[in-house]
Design an enzyme around this catalytic site. Sequence first.
Site: not given
Length: 260
Positions: A74, A199
Amino acid sequence: MDIHFFKYQGTGNDFIILDNRDNAYSFLDTAQVHFLCNRRFGIGADGLMLLNRHHDYDFEMVYYNADGKEGSMCGNGGRCLVKFAYDSGIKKTAYHFMATDGPHEAEIDVQGIVRLKMKDVQTVKNKTDHYILDTGSPHYVQFVQNLQKVDVKEEGRKIRYSDDFADEGINVNFVEAVDDHTIFVRTYERGVENETLSCGTGVTAAALVSAHNENSFNEIDVRTTGGKLSVEFDLSDENQYSNIWLCGPAEFVFKGEIGV
């Protein structure tokens, strides 16, 4: 048991962070992580991270999706964990940490911008109307017009659960070119199973396939619903992407205790 947690966000992508250097929270299971990330009954977050000790690196990043399952890399999470490490006393000029996709470097500049070096990308599948690439997590990238009007949750879910991707899942990014150096990105994230405000690995994937300079340095400014990021990288003649840096803010939100 009471858990002492910290909440951080990077362009609206928010995370629960637990200092696990003494293995105090290694017991957490899928159901407990899912509860903590629940926005109605728990703390609420797109994911949860553990800051672990590592004998060869400054620390180890362990990341869990909001569904409670351990996730892939991530980008915004990595940037937030670097800022948390700094705030927790691990003060460095340059960081080296281990994540699920391998080692990463990071820096925090004088303005507080966190720069995270992502893994090199050597394969981009250019399909008829989209791209497939892995920037630490798998991504589907599709260019569209009038992105603000796209139902990202509905359209992203269709692609994520299509026959090609249902088993492993994929993150789905819809991208609109703003100008030669700027793109607008909205992302449906697997594991969250919804649109997130930003994101990091998705922004990176979208920026790479938006490269405007062949065989040279590129810098792409990225707008997301949650804020602004930038991606810097080198592109070679063989469509090899290297020296990739995801850059943007990472900020402390609040801290507290909760029982599980």
